[in-house]
Design a protein around this motif. Structure first.
Motif, PDB file in Angstrom:
ATOM      1  N   LEU A   7     -64.203  16.316 114.980  1.00  0.00           N
ATOM      2  CA  LEU A   7     -64.797  15.270 116.231  1.00  0.00           C
ATOM      3  C   LEU A   7     -63.583  14.617 117.074  1.00  0.00           C
ATOM      4  O   LEU A   7     -62.791  14.340 116.645  1.00  0.00           O
ATOM      5  CB  LEU A   7     -65.218  14.132 115.435  1.00  0.00           C
ATOM      6  N   CYS A  11     -64.844   9.651 119.932  1.00  0.00           N
ATOM      7  CA  CYS A  11     -66.298   9.194 119.514  1.00  0.00           C
ATOM      8  C   CYS A  11     -66.022   8.983 118.092  1.00  0.00           C
ATOM      9  O   CYS A  11     -65.620   9.503 117.275  1.00  0.00           O
ATOM     10  CB  CYS A  11     -66.597  10.211 120.134  1.00  0.00           C
ATOM     11  N   ALA A  47     -62.888  19.621 120.383  1.00  0.00           N
ATOM     12  CA  ALA A  47     -64.127  19.404 120.106  1.00  0.00           C
ATOM     13  C   ALA A  47     -65.046  20.721 120.209  1.00  0.00           C
ATOM     14  O   ALA A  47     -66.278  20.685 120.362  1.00  0.00           O
ATOM     15  CB  ALA A  47     -64.970  18.466 121.295  1.00  0.00           C
ATOM     16  N   LEU A  71     -71.969  16.735 122.764  1.00  0.00           N
ATOM     17  CA  LEU A  71     -71.207  16.329 121.718  1.00  0.00           C
ATOM     18  C   LEU A  71     -72.549  16.202 121.044  1.00  0.00           C
ATOM     19  O   LEU A  71     -72.929  16.686 120.326  1.00  0.00           O
ATOM     20  CB  LEU A  71     -70.490  15.463 120.769  1.00  0.00           C
ATOM     21  N   ARG A  74     -75.439  19.316 122.005  1.00  0.00           N
ATOM     22  CA  ARG A  74     -74.692  20.363 120.790  1.00  0.00           C
ATOM     23  C   ARG A  74     -75.069  20.269 119.691  1.00  0.00           C
ATOM     24  O   ARG A  74     -75.700  20.935 118.856  1.00  0.00           O
ATOM     25  CB  ARG A  74     -73.282  20.845 120.484  1.00  0.00           C
TER      26      ARG A  74
END
Length: 241
Positions: A7, A11, A47, A71, A74
């Motif tokens: 991550l 985020c 990421a 993100l 996905r």
């Protein structure tokens, strides 16, 4: 077995909370919080997301919101289909989903989300996140966003609902475009749809005011919904298969 991508620092962990009044079966919706000031130079590599050239040239805010949205997309595809795919940016600037998938990505100040479904369940999904306007700005923008009948309905209602009314109308029309454009492949604008009615609980009824295809004609009505969280309005238009 490949390790899960890390991550990025900008985020938060992905959140599967459903933020809207009516849950949609056979969909996956994920969101995250992001902070552009915490974006690091290696966050895209960390990421395992390749930024397109237009994003590489962008400011930190645009890079962070793109990264956060992809993100979510996905991870939603992974949860729905077991595939690790990052939607590319198409020539029309819309995300490019697998052929059997419909989906939508949105981002606002510090928050991003994505929703996906198989087309055999949902033909189109459009989602939009907006900061709630203040009353004075909403009144200034109303003439650009609302049709004459919408303006009349706004004027007939209480002034303390103007900001919500204008923000919601803007947002659901954005969601409508995201849901319908991949189906009709024709651009349309704020004046080509109107909100017929809405409830404070988040139910919305929309009507097209122009012909977009032989199927999607002027007068066609659709449902939408919205929810409020931390001063932001999230809307969703979902077109059943």
């Amino acid at each position: 077995m490949n390790a899960e991508p890390l991550l990025p620092a900008c985020c938060s962990a992905l959140d599967a909370h459903w933020p809207l009044p009516a849950t949609l079966p056979d969909t996956v919706l994920l969101s995250t919080r992001f902070d552009p000031s915490r974006l690091l130079g290696d966050d895209f590599a960390r990421a395992a997301i390749e930024p397109p050239p237009s994003i590489q040239r962008s400011v930190a805010k645009r890079q962070a919101e793109f990264l956060a949205g992809r993100l979510c997309a996905r991870a939603a595809l992974q949860q729905l289909e077991g595939i690790s795919t990052v939607p590319a940016i198409g020539e029309d600037r819309a995300p490019v989903w697998p052929a059997h998938i419909t989906g939508s990505i949105t981002h606002g100040t510090g928050r991003a989300a994505a929703i996906v479904a198989r087309k055999r369940h949902w033909r189109g999904l459009g989602m939009d996140l907006e900061n709630l306007l203040d009353t004075e700005r909403a009144e200034r923008l109303a003439g650009e966003i609302l049709t004459p009948p919408e303006l009349q309905r706004m004027a007939a209602g209480p002034r303390d609902q103007v900001a919500l009314w204008v923000t919601m109308t803007f947002s659901v029309k954005e969601s409508l475009f995201k849901a319908l454009y991949p189906i009709v492949r024709q651009r349309f604008y704020f004046e080509h749809a109107e909100v017929l009615e809405w409830t404070p609980e988040g139910a919305v009824r929309l009507r097209l005011l122009t012909d977009l295809s032989s199927e999607w004609r002027s007068g066609t009505e659709l449902d939408a919904q919205f929810g409020m969280q931390d001063g932001q309005l999230l809307s969703l238009v979902s077109i059943p298969a």
